[in-house]
Every structure is written in C-alpha cells, then in structure tokens.
Design an enzyme around this catalytic site. Structure first.
Site, PDB file in Angstrom:
ATOM      1  N   HIS A 144       0.846  -1.217   0.000  1.00  0.00           N
ATOM      2  CA  HIS A 144       0.000   0.000   0.000  1.00  0.00           C
ATOM      3  C   HIS A 144       0.868   1.249   0.000  1.00  0.00           C
ATOM      4  O   HIS A 144       0.362   2.365  -0.005  1.00  0.00           O
ATOM      5  CB  HIS A 144      -0.889   0.030   1.267  1.00  0.00           C
ATOM      6  CG  HIS A 144      -1.789  -1.152   1.388  1.00  0.00           C
ATOM      7  ND1 HIS A 144      -2.900  -1.335   0.583  1.00  0.00           N
ATOM      8  CD2 HIS A 144      -1.735  -2.239   2.200  1.00  0.00           C
ATOM      9  CE1 HIS A 144      -3.480  -2.481   0.908  1.00  0.00           C
ATOM     10  NE2 HIS A 144      -2.818  -3.041   1.884  1.00  0.00           N
TER      11      HIS A 144
ATOM     12  N   HIS B 167       5.028   6.431   7.805  1.00  0.00           N
ATOM     13  CA  HIS B 167       4.699   6.097   6.419  1.00  0.00           C
ATOM     14  C   HIS B 167       4.067   7.329   5.800  1.00  0.00           C
ATOM     15  O   HIS B 167       3.986   8.385   6.434  1.00  0.00           O
ATOM     16  CB  HIS B 167       3.730   4.888   6.373  1.00  0.00           C
ATOM     17  CG  HIS B 167       2.446   5.185   7.042  1.00  0.00           C
ATOM     18  ND1 HIS B 167       2.236   4.980   8.397  1.00  0.00           N
ATOM     19  CD2 HIS B 167       1.314   5.752   6.565  1.00  0.00           C
ATOM     20  CE1 HIS B 167       1.017   5.373   8.704  1.00  0.00           C
ATOM     21  NE2 HIS B 167       0.438   5.866   7.619  1.00  0.00           N
TER      22      HIS B 167
ATOM     23  N   HIS C  94       1.040   8.922   2.700  1.00  0.00           N
ATOM     24  CA  HIS C  94      -0.073   8.767   1.748  1.00  0.00           C
ATOM     25  C   HIS C  94       0.111   9.807   0.653  1.00  0.00           C
ATOM     26  O   HIS C  94       0.571  10.924   0.919  1.00  0.00           O
ATOM     27  CB  HIS C  94      -1.405   8.978   2.466  1.00  0.00           C
ATOM     28  CG  HIS C  94      -1.623   8.026   3.601  1.00  0.00           C
ATOM     29  ND1 HIS C  94      -2.268   6.828   3.462  1.00  0.00           N
ATOM     30  CD2 HIS C  94      -1.240   8.100   4.908  1.00  0.00           C
ATOM     31  CE1 HIS C  94      -2.284   6.204   4.638  1.00  0.00           C
ATOM     32  NE2 HIS C  94      -1.675   6.949   5.520  1.00  0.00           N
TER      33      HIS C  94
ATOM     34  N   GLU D 295      -4.861  12.837   3.506  1.00  0.00           N
ATOM     35  CA  GLU D 295      -6.037  12.138   4.045  1.00  0.00           C
ATOM     36  C   GLU D 295      -6.922  13.095   4.835  1.00  0.00           C
ATOM     37  O   GLU D 295      -8.044  12.749   5.211  1.00  0.00           O
ATOM     38  CB  GLU D 295      -5.589  10.970   4.924  1.00  0.00           C
ATOM     39  CG  GLU D 295      -4.762   9.971   4.134  1.00  0.00           C
ATOM     40  CD  GLU D 295      -4.846   8.580   4.668  1.00  0.00           C
ATOM     41  OE1 GLU D 295      -4.596   8.375   5.870  1.00  0.00           O
ATOM     42  OE2 GLU D 295      -5.198   7.679   3.894  1.00  0.00           O
TER      43      GLU D 295
ATOM     44  N   HIS E 151       2.639  10.305   8.083  1.00  0.00           N
ATOM     45  CA  HIS E 151       2.072   9.892   9.371  1.00  0.00           C
ATOM     46  C   HIS E 151       3.146   9.287  10.270  1.00  0.00           C
ATOM     47  O   HIS E 151       3.802   8.312   9.902  1.00  0.00           O
ATOM     48  CB  HIS E 151       0.967   8.856   9.138  1.00  0.00           C
ATOM     49  CG  HIS E 151      -0.274   9.460   8.566  1.00  0.00           C
ATOM     50  ND1 HIS E 151      -1.236   8.717   7.921  1.00  0.00           N
ATOM     51  CD2 HIS E 151      -0.709  10.748   8.534  1.00  0.00           C
ATOM     52  CE1 HIS E 151      -2.219   9.518   7.529  1.00  0.00           C
ATOM     53  NE2 HIS E 151      -1.916  10.759   7.883  1.00  0.00           N
TER      54      HIS E 151
ATOM     55  N   THR F 289      -6.772   4.855   8.933  1.00  0.00           N
ATOM     56  CA  THR F 289      -7.355   5.163   7.616  1.00  0.00           C
ATOM     57  C   THR F 289      -7.244   3.958   6.674  1.00  0.00           C
ATOM     58  O   THR F 289      -7.553   4.065   5.499  1.00  0.00           O
ATOM     59  CB  THR F 289      -6.604   6.351   6.969  1.00  0.00           C
ATOM     60  OG1 THR F 289      -5.241   5.952   6.776  1.00  0.00           O
ATOM     61  CG2 THR F 289      -6.673   7.572   7.857  1.00  0.00           C
ATOM     62  N   THR F 290      -6.759   2.862   7.223  1.00  0.00           N
ATOM     63  CA  THR F 290      -6.753   1.642   6.398  1.00  0.00           C
ATOM     64  C   THR F 290      -7.558   0.593   7.184  1.00  0.00           C
ATOM     65  O   THR F 290      -7.577   0.617   8.424  1.00  0.00           O
ATOM     66  CB  THR F 290      -5.303   1.125   6.192  1.00  0.00           C
ATOM     67  OG1 THR F 290      -4.648   1.106   7.464  1.00  0.00           O
ATOM     68  CG2 THR F 290      -4.531   2.010   5.249  1.00  0.00           C
TER      69      THR F 290
HETATM   70  C1  LIG Z   1      -1.297   1.796  12.074  1.00  0.00           C
HETATM   71  C2  LIG Z   1      -1.568   2.569  10.830  1.00  0.00           C
HETATM   72  C3  LIG Z   1      -1.850   3.909  10.865  1.00  0.00           C
HETATM   73  C4  LIG Z   1      -2.104   4.579   9.652  1.00  0.00           C
HETATM   74  S1  LIG Z   1      -2.460   6.208   9.602  1.00  0.00           S
HETATM   75  C5  LIG Z   1      -2.056   3.897   8.452  1.00  0.00           C
HETATM   76  O1  LIG Z   1      -2.262   4.556   7.283  1.00  0.00           O
HETATM   77  C6  LIG Z   1      -1.780   2.540   8.483  1.00  0.00           C
HETATM   78  O2  LIG Z   1      -1.546   1.897   9.661  1.00  0.00           O
HETATM   79 ZN   LIG Z   2      -1.489   6.638   7.561  1.00  0.00          ZN
END
Ligand SMILES: Cc1cc(=S)c(O)co1
Ligand SMILES: [Zn+2]
Length: 218
Positions: free
Chosen positions: A21, A50, A52, A62, A75, A157-158
């Site tokens: 992802h 990570h 987005h 997001e 994030h 958000t996932t």
């Molecule tokens: C634990 C976690 C937090 C976010 S915000 C995400 O996108 C995926 O996994």
């Molecule tokens: Zn995230």
C-alpha cells in the site's frame, strides 16, 4: 491544552518496507516520547512512519483544510505505552494511538529527509521487499517549523479503520518536490512480475460527524 512535547532518537539502519500500500519505516523507539497537548497524562512512543499520496499533486492528503487537499501526508504513528502493553493492544482502544500528520506541499527544493527515503525505493519496488536505510533518520526533521495543529478523535485510515487514533495534524506543510512524489508512485503493489503502481494510497476524508475538532496555535 497543555503544550505538545516530543523527544525522538536519531537512528540509522531503520528498516523500510513495501507494504503493497506504500512504504513504511519501522521505527520502534523505546526512548521516544510524545506527550501533552490532547494526550492527557499518557506517554506515547513512536512505532512507525509512512506516507499517503495521490495520482497527481492535486490530491493525496487524508485530511483536507476547508476542502483543500494537499499533495500528500506523512504519518508518524505512536502508541500509548502508559496504558497498554503492546501496539496491537493499544490499537483496540480510543486513546491507544496518536498519529502526527504532516502535509506535503510541492515546491522546488528537494526535502533532504524525504530524499533519504526516496533513495531506497528502487530496492523495495515490489510488495514484501524491505531494506535498511543507511542514513541517520531523526523524526524531528520531518516536522514543520510552525507547530500549530488541529486534533480530534478518529480512526486508522486503512481497514479495519479502528477508532483508536488521537489525530494531531500540523497546520504548516513541509515541502517536497514533484520528483520525490513521482518516485513514491513507482512502487508496485504486487510482489513480482505484474507491475501495478501504487499511484495513490490515501483514504478520502470522511464526514467529521459530531466529533469535536480542537486546535492549538503553538
Ligand atoms: C497503524 C496505521 C496507521 C495509519 S495512519 C495507516 O495509514 C496505516 O496503519
Ligand atoms: Zn497513515
């Protein structure tokens, strides 16, 4: 709200992986502390960070501000080590996680810290691949200079989108280049042969509903 305070360690050889992802840097830091602000008396510890992004720089964040989306969102995911014994346990509780969100604006100068991530992406092109980031990473360097933020009680958000996140979204974006975002979009969602690029991995904003949104102008 009390002032939000944070303390991070600088670490080298952090593992970055392609989750299918997007990219994720595993950065469990027992010595890190995020506390104060909307976090009550509890201490939260960094677990991972990570990002987005969107198909173009017109989208990708997001969260939106007065309807405006940013080109992406970083994030920094923390968990409540005062109350819970593990990240997984914390993710089952409304005050379990605290995620710092930092918006990306596209500009001319490359972001040196993000470049440390970008320079490893060719090694983790496919889902499941991972490598170590040779450079020293200091999470503080990802934060904007202005530390004003909005905060509300929300969710991952996932899927499964647990309602376990105290969101803290900085008002001031940091700047990355279009080229750096182009490199994010070259990651593949598949583990081999077929190339299905992760051109976007943001969840569209959901209605605020009856959630209280608070702000702090640090
Ligand atoms: C634990 C976690 C937090 C976010 S915000 C995400 O996108 C995926 O996994
Ligand atoms: Zn995230």
């Amino acid at each position: 709200m009390k002032k939000l305070t944070f303390a991070y360690e600088s670490q080298s050889d952090l593992r970055i992986l392609n989750t299918g992802h997007g990219w994720k840097v595993e950065a469990p830091q027992s010595g890190s502390r995020l506390e104060g602000g909307p976090l009550g008396e509890d201490i939260y510890q960094l677990e991972q960070f990570h990002c987005h992004w969107g198909e173009t720089s017109a989208e990708g964040s997001e969260h939106t501000v007065d309807g405006r989306a940013y080109a992406g969102e970083l994030h920094l995911v923390h968990w409540n080590t005062t109350k819970y014994q593990s990240f997984a346990e914390a993710a089952q509780h409304p005050d379990g996680l605290a995620v710092l969100g930092v918006f990306f604006d596209v500009g001319n100068e490359s972001n040196d810290e993000i470049e440390k991530i970008v320079s490893t992406l060719s090694e983790i092109k496919f889902k499941g691949q991972f490598t170590d980031i040779p450079d020293v990473i200091d999470p503080t360097t990802f934060l904007p200079s202005g530390l004003g933020y909005w905060t509300y009680l929300g969710s991952l958000t996932t899927p499964p989108c647990n309602e376990c996140v105290i969101w803290i979204v900085y008002k001031e974006p940091i700047t990355v280049t279009e080229e750096q975002l182009v490199q994010f979009r070259c990651l593949s969602a598949c583990s081999g042969e077929a190339e299905e690029f992760i051109v976007k991995n943001y969840r569209p904003p959901q209605p605020l509903g009856n959630r209280a949104l608070r702000e702090c102008n640090a």
